[in-house]
Design a protein around this motif. Structure first.
Motif, PDB file in Angstrom:
ATOM      1  N   ALA A 278       7.721  24.442 -10.113  1.00  0.00           N
ATOM      2  CA  ALA A 278       7.776  23.264 -10.995  1.00  0.00           C
ATOM      3  C   ALA A 278       7.315  23.604 -12.407  1.00  0.00           C
ATOM      4  N   ARG A 279       6.434  24.592 -12.540  1.00  0.00           N
ATOM      5  CA  ARG A 279       5.988  24.984 -13.880  1.00  0.00           C
ATOM      6  C   ARG A 279       7.136  25.536 -14.705  1.00  0.00           C
ATOM      7  N   ARG A 280       8.085  26.200 -14.041  1.00  0.00           N
ATOM      8  CA  ARG A 280       9.239  26.758 -14.758  1.00  0.00           C
ATOM      9  C   ARG A 280      10.313  25.695 -14.998  1.00  0.00           C
ATOM     10  N   SER A 281      10.593  24.934 -13.965  1.00  0.00           N
ATOM     11  CA  SER A 281      11.612  23.882 -14.067  1.00  0.00           C
ATOM     12  C   SER A 281      11.334  22.827 -13.006  1.00  0.00           C
ATOM     13  N   LYS A 282      10.867  21.676 -13.446  1.00  0.00           N
ATOM     14  CA  LYS A 282      10.455  20.633 -12.499  1.00  0.00           C
ATOM     15  C   LYS A 282      11.659  19.898 -11.939  1.00  0.00           C
ATOM     16  N   ALA A 283      11.736  19.826 -10.624  1.00  0.00           N
ATOM     17  CA  ALA A 283      12.803  19.066  -9.974  1.00  0.00           C
ATOM     18  C   ALA A 283      12.542  17.573 -10.131  1.00  0.00           C
ATOM     19  N   GLU A 284      13.588  16.788  -9.957  1.00  0.00           N
ATOM     20  CA  GLU A 284      13.430  15.347 -10.022  1.00  0.00           C
ATOM     21  C   GLU A 284      12.837  14.824  -8.714  1.00  0.00           C
ATOM     22  N   TYR A 285      12.312  13.597  -8.783  1.00  0.00           N
ATOM     23  CA  TYR A 285      11.905  12.914  -7.562  1.00  0.00           C
ATOM     24  C   TYR A 285      13.125  12.759  -6.645  1.00  0.00           C
ATOM     25  N   CYS A 286      12.910  12.896  -5.351  1.00  0.00           N
ATOM     26  CA  CYS A 286      14.006  12.846  -4.382  1.00  0.00           C
ATOM     27  C   CYS A 286      14.021  11.487  -3.669  1.00  0.00           C
ATOM     28  N   PRO A 287      15.077  10.707  -3.824  1.00  0.00           N
ATOM     29  CA  PRO A 287      15.125   9.368  -3.213  1.00  0.00           C
ATOM     30  C   PRO A 287      14.943   9.370  -1.708  1.00  0.00           C
ATOM     31  N   ASP A 288      15.461  10.410  -1.027  1.00  0.00           N
ATOM     32  CA  ASP A 288      15.372  10.411   0.436  1.00  0.00           C
ATOM     33  C   ASP A 288      13.934  10.556   0.934  1.00  0.00           C
ATOM     34  N   VAL A 289      13.057  11.212   0.139  1.00  0.00           N
ATOM     35  CA  VAL A 289      11.658  11.337   0.545  1.00  0.00           C
ATOM     36  C   VAL A 289      10.959   9.980   0.420  1.00  0.00           C
ATOM     37  N   PHE A 290      11.220   9.272  -0.675  1.00  0.00           N
ATOM     38  CA  PHE A 290      10.672   7.918  -0.831  1.00  0.00           C
ATOM     39  C   PHE A 290      11.158   7.010   0.304  1.00  0.00           C
ATOM     40  N   GLU A 291      12.429   7.163   0.656  1.00  0.00           N
ATOM     41  CA  GLU A 291      13.001   6.332   1.709  1.00  0.00           C
ATOM     42  C   GLU A 291      12.323   6.614   3.050  1.00  0.00           C
ATOM     43  N   LYS A 292      12.103   7.894   3.353  1.00  0.00           N
ATOM     44  CA  LYS A 292      11.444   8.259   4.606  1.00  0.00           C
ATOM     45  C   LYS A 292      10.013   7.726   4.620  1.00  0.00           C
ATOM     46  N   PHE A 293       9.316   7.842   3.504  1.00  0.00           N
ATOM     47  CA  PHE A 293       7.953   7.311   3.391  1.00  0.00           C
ATOM     48  C   PHE A 293       7.926   5.809   3.659  1.00  0.00           C
ATOM     49  N   ALA A 294       8.828   5.071   3.014  1.00  0.00           N
ATOM     50  CA  ALA A 294       8.874   3.614   3.182  1.00  0.00           C
ATOM     51  C   ALA A 294       9.177   3.234   4.624  1.00  0.00           C
ATOM     52  N   GLU A 295      10.087   3.969   5.257  1.00  0.00           N
ATOM     53  CA  GLU A 295      10.446   3.651   6.645  1.00  0.00           C
ATOM     54  C   GLU A 295       9.304   3.973   7.599  1.00  0.00           C
ATOM     55  N   ASP A 296       8.564   5.041   7.338  1.00  0.00           N
ATOM     56  CA  ASP A 296       7.425   5.376   8.188  1.00  0.00           C
ATOM     57  C   ASP A 296       6.339   4.313   8.078  1.00  0.00           C
ATOM     58  N   VAL A 297       6.046   3.877   6.853  1.00  0.00           N
ATOM     59  CA  VAL A 297       5.055   2.821   6.667  1.00  0.00           C
ATOM     60  C   VAL A 297       5.523   1.551   7.374  1.00  0.00           C
ATOM     61  N   HIS A 298       6.780   1.216   7.184  1.00  0.00           N
ATOM     62  CA  HIS A 298       7.322   0.008   7.818  1.00  0.00           C
ATOM     63  C   HIS A 298       7.201   0.090   9.336  1.00  0.00           C
ATOM     64  N   TYR A 299       7.481   1.237   9.893  1.00  0.00           N
ATOM     65  CA  TYR A 299       7.426   1.402  11.356  1.00  0.00           C
ATOM     66  C   TYR A 299       6.037   1.087  11.892  1.00  0.00           C
ATOM     67  N   TYR A 300       5.010   1.668  11.285  1.00  0.00           N
ATOM     68  CA  TYR A 300       3.657   1.487  11.801  1.00  0.00           C
ATOM     69  C   TYR A 300       3.106   0.088  11.526  1.00  0.00           C
ATOM     70  N   VAL A 301       3.436  -0.467  10.364  1.00  0.00           N
ATOM     71  CA  VAL A 301       2.958  -1.812  10.061  1.00  0.00           C
ATOM     72  C   VAL A 301       3.669  -2.836  10.950  1.00  0.00           C
ATOM     73  N   ALA A 302       4.969  -2.665  11.133  1.00  0.00           N
ATOM     74  CA  ALA A 302       5.720  -3.588  11.996  1.00  0.00           C
ATOM     75  C   ALA A 302       5.229  -3.506  13.435  1.00  0.00           C
ATOM     76  N   LYS A 303       4.884  -2.301  13.862  1.00  0.00           N
ATOM     77  CA  LYS A 303       4.371  -2.116  15.221  1.00  0.00           C
ATOM     78  C   LYS A 303       3.042  -2.852  15.399  1.00  0.00           C
ATOM     79  N   ALA A 304       2.189  -2.741  14.397  1.00  0.00           N
ATOM     80  CA  ALA A 304       0.899  -3.449  14.451  1.00  0.00           C
ATOM     81  C   ALA A 304       1.091  -4.949  14.378  1.00  0.00           C
ATOM     82  N   ASP A 305       2.057  -5.383  13.566  1.00  0.00           N
ATOM     83  CA  ASP A 305       2.338  -6.812  13.444  1.00  0.00           C
ATOM     84  C   ASP A 305       2.837  -7.370  14.772  1.00  0.00           C
ATOM     85  N   LEU A 306       3.667  -6.606  15.461  1.00  0.00           N
ATOM     86  CA  LEU A 306       4.206  -7.024  16.754  1.00  0.00           C
ATOM     87  C   LEU A 306       3.113  -7.104  17.810  1.00  0.00           C
ATOM     88  N   SER A 307       2.141  -6.174  17.737  1.00  0.00           N
ATOM     89  CA  SER A 307       1.124  -6.099  18.777  1.00  0.00           C
ATOM     90  C   SER A 307       0.179  -7.295  18.754  1.00  0.00           C
TER      91      SER A 307
END
Length: 270
Positions: A225-254
């Motif tokens: 990244a010091r030489r050439s920084k890549a852009e933020y990757c949408p699929d990583v944000f999407e995976k993060f959001a889905e993982d959070v949703h999974y655990y929170v929804a599971k707790a909400d259901l319980s």
């Protein structure tokens, strides 16, 4: 509606507007505020289907480049003031608020002075010892109260704690792993997620026992990244959001009655 106290970048800009004096700083600030408004307008929250974050993350990339340039241009905006670094935590709050409310889940957030550890003293005059930490984001579904020195405190019971970093090296990782372990001693059902732009350590040099997941938003090592920084990757944000949703929804259901869970034959991990 997101409480403004959880919008860290907006708060940072508002503070800078209050204290800015020099004409050149006011000029930079006006440019940033205009760019920030355009960034917010470009955030495209909608149906949470594959690829749904492409436009929003592209807007994040563009605005991040702008504020990084400003940060380098004048010391008023330097890294010590949390100027550019306040953007990512705010984006994560906006992202998760949308993802969870889209599923009719009403999340509670905590950032400053989040309770991460509660222990009971065995001394005659002892009581509860509460340790607090400024989390980038703590997510829960309910609050609780604890009595400390004759004063009652309300806090969000953490389901997921999130730390957002620019880069993670081996020392930071070990410190955060200890924080995660401490959180889980008091809240064993909680999860600890680490979000970072880049990495600066080898996976085979360390075992992280209490951090549940590490999301590398640029999919990049720091030396690259010091030489050439890549852009933020949408699929990583999407995976993060889905993982959070999974655990929170599971707790909400319980929270449902035991009879509702009995149909599956499992009572805990439903």
């Amino acid at each position: 509606m997101i409480d403004s106290k959880f919008l860290s970048h907006a708060s940072n800009l508002a503070h800078k507007r209050r204290i800015a004096k020099k004409p050149i700083v006011l000029e930079y600030l006006a440019q940033v505020e205009e760019a920030y408004a355009s960034f917010l307008d470009a955030l495209a929250w909608g149906e949470c289907t594959p690829g749904w974050l492409a436009a929003s993350v592209q807007a994040l990339n563009l605005y991040t480049d702008i504020i990084k340039d400003v940060e380098r241009s004048d010391s008023f905006f330097n890294w010590r003031s949390d100027f550019a670094s306040s953007l990512l935590p705010e984006f994560l709050v906006r992202l998760l608020f949308h993802r969870l409310t889209r599923s009719s889940i009403n999340p509670l957030f905590s950032t400053r002075d989040s309770i991460v550890d509660v222990t009971l003293s065995g001394y005659r005059e002892g009581g509860w010892t509460v340790r607090r930490k400024n989390q980038d984001l703590c997510i829960g579904l309910r609050t609780d109260r604890i009595l400390l020195e004759d004063r009652e405190f309300e806090f969000v019971v953490p389901l997921i704690a999130v730390e957002a970093k620019t880069n993670i090296d081996i020392n930071k990782l070990n410190g955060l792993d200890f924080s995660a372990e401490r959180l889980k001693r008091t809240f064993p059902s909680s999860r600890y997620f680490l979000v970072t732009e880049t990495l600066d350590y080898s996976r085979n040099r360390n075992y992280s026992g209490s951090i549940d997941e590490i999301y590398v938003l640029r999919k990049q090592m720091r030396h690259n990244a010091r030489r050439s920084k890549a852009e933020y990757c949408p699929d990583v944000f999407e995976k993060f959001a889905e993982d959070v949703h999974y655990y929170v929804a599971k707790a909400d259901l319980s929270k449902r009655h035991v009879y509702d869970r009995l149909a599956s034959g499992r009572l805990i991990n439903v």
